[in-house]
Design a protein around this motif. Structure first.
Motif, PDB file in Angstrom:
ATOM      1  N   LEU A   1      -8.702   6.028  49.013  1.00 53.66           N
ATOM      2  CA  LEU A   1      -8.943   4.707  49.605  1.00 53.66           C
ATOM      3  C   LEU A   1      -7.734   4.255  50.427  1.00 53.66           C
ATOM      4  O   LEU A   1      -7.890   3.660  51.494  1.00 53.66           O
ATOM      5  N   ARG A   2      -6.528   4.537  49.945  1.00 58.09           N
ATOM      6  CA  ARG A   2      -5.317   4.188  50.676  1.00 58.09           C
ATOM      7  C   ARG A   2      -5.248   4.924  52.015  1.00 58.09           C
ATOM      8  O   ARG A   2      -4.864   4.349  53.027  1.00 58.09           O
ATOM      9  N   ARG A   3      -5.636   6.207  51.999  1.00 63.29           N
ATOM     10  CA  ARG A   3      -5.629   6.992  53.248  1.00 63.29           C
ATOM     11  C   ARG A   3      -6.615   6.436  54.269  1.00 63.29           C
ATOM     12  O   ARG A   3      -6.416   6.602  55.468  1.00 63.29           O
ATOM     13  N   LYS A   4      -7.664   5.792  53.794  1.00 62.18           N
ATOM     14  CA  LYS A   4      -8.665   5.193  54.687  1.00 62.18           C
ATOM     15  C   LYS A   4      -8.302   3.743  55.042  1.00 62.18           C
ATOM     16  O   LYS A   4      -9.115   3.017  55.613  1.00 62.18           O
TER      17      LYS A   4
ATOM     18  N   ALA B   1      -9.748  -2.093  47.048  1.00 65.55           N
ATOM     19  CA  ALA B   1      -9.738  -0.799  46.359  1.00 65.55           C
ATOM     20  C   ALA B   1      -9.699  -1.010  44.846  1.00 65.55           C
ATOM     21  O   ALA B   1     -10.449  -0.361  44.104  1.00 65.55           O
ATOM     22  N   GLU B   2      -8.865  -1.915  44.410  1.00 63.77           N
ATOM     23  CA  GLU B   2      -8.743  -2.163  42.971  1.00 63.77           C
ATOM     24  C   GLU B   2     -10.050  -2.718  42.414  1.00 63.77           C
ATOM     25  O   GLU B   2     -10.470  -2.357  41.319  1.00 63.77           O
TER      26      GLU B   2
ATOM     27  N   ALA C   1      -6.562   7.773  40.031  1.00 68.63           N
ATOM     28  CA  ALA C   1      -5.458   7.885  40.987  1.00 68.63           C
ATOM     29  C   ALA C   1      -5.883   8.652  42.239  1.00 68.63           C
ATOM     30  O   ALA C   1      -5.483   8.298  43.358  1.00 68.63           O
ATOM     31  N   GLN C   2      -6.675   9.694  42.080  1.00 65.12           N
ATOM     32  CA  GLN C   2      -7.139  10.454  43.243  1.00 65.12           C
ATOM     33  C   GLN C   2      -8.012   9.581  44.136  1.00 65.12           C
ATOM     34  O   GLN C   2      -7.911   9.643  45.365  1.00 65.12           O
ATOM     35  N   LEU C   3      -8.887   8.788  43.540  1.00 61.93           N
ATOM     36  CA  LEU C   3      -9.747   7.900  44.329  1.00 61.93           C
ATOM     37  C   LEU C   3      -8.924   6.799  44.996  1.00 61.93           C
ATOM     38  O   LEU C   3      -9.178   6.440  46.156  1.00 61.93           O
TER      39      LEU C   3
ATOM     40  N   CYS D   1     -16.134   6.571  47.780  1.00 61.12           N
ATOM     41  CA  CYS D   1     -15.809   7.004  46.424  1.00 61.12           C
ATOM     42  C   CYS D   1     -16.986   7.750  45.795  1.00 61.12           C
ATOM     43  O   CYS D   1     -16.787   8.761  45.123  1.00 61.12           O
ATOM     44  N   LEU D   2     -18.184   7.252  46.012  1.00 61.38           N
ATOM     45  CA  LEU D   2     -19.358   7.922  45.456  1.00 61.38           C
ATOM     46  C   LEU D   2     -19.515   9.324  46.032  1.00 61.38           C
ATOM     47  O   LEU D   2     -19.862  10.265  45.325  1.00 61.38           O
ATOM     48  N   ARG D   3     -19.231   9.472  47.316  1.00 62.48           N
ATOM     49  CA  ARG D   3     -19.318  10.790  47.954  1.00 62.48           C
ATOM     50  C   ARG D   3     -18.291  11.744  47.334  1.00 62.48           C
ATOM     51  O   ARG D   3     -18.600  12.897  47.045  1.00 62.48           O
TER      52      ARG D   3
END
Length: 160
Positions: free
Chosen positions: A20-23, A30-31, A14-16, A2-4
């Motif tokens: 995270l879901r894709r990973k 994640a939450e 929502a984008q983050l 997320c920091l990257r």
């Protein structure tokens, strides 16, 4: 991760969460991460939305409707979207529309007035301006330039 992502450009919560879901990061982890990032101010959808509206309006001349659609696609909540786009007043939006038309007028000189009207109104419509505002701004710009108002096509009924 997320920091990257945040280091390269601002992101919405929502984008983050999608990243995270894709990973395949578990939802509870994640939450927790997103909650902590929000608490410390690394994620702020309201600030993101306000900055997005100002930047895209000034840089691309987008109207409130187009800006709202872009923010919703990025997962910003409706209340936040409405608050951000309401920061643009109608006068500012109309001045931007007029500036866009003024820039394009030179390129359409010598073209049939009806065709110029369609091209300019279409350009504003693609940027999210309402048909009524688009038609009025283009009509005024063409009249200021010296085009005979009788050469303008009649205002379509859907502009009422």
């Amino acid at each position: 991760m997320c920091l990257r992502l945040l280091a390269s450009s601002p992101r919405t919560r929502a984008q983050l969460a999608d990243a995270l879901r894709r990973k395949n990061i578990p939802d509870d982890v994640a939450e927790s991460v997103l909650g902590r990032f929000t608490d410390v101010g690394l994620i702020d959808d309201e600030a993101f939305a306000q900055a997005w509206v100002q930047s895209r309006h000034a840089g691309r001349g987008l109207a409130r409707r187009a800006l709202a659609a872009e923010l919703r696609r990025r997962g910003v909540e409706n209340e936040t979207v409405n608050s951000a786009v309401d920061a643009l007043d109608a006068g500012q939006e109309e001045r931007t529309a007029r500036a866009l038309v003024d820039r394009r007028l030179r390129a359409t000189r010598g073209v049939d007035p009806a065709k110029r009207m369609r091209r300019l109104v279409g350009m504003l419509a693609r940027k999210g301006y309402s048909p009524g505002v688009s038609y009025r701004v283009v009509k005024e710009a063409l009249a200021d330039e010296g085009t005979d108002p009788d050469d303008f096509p009649a205002e379509p009924d859907e502009f009422d």
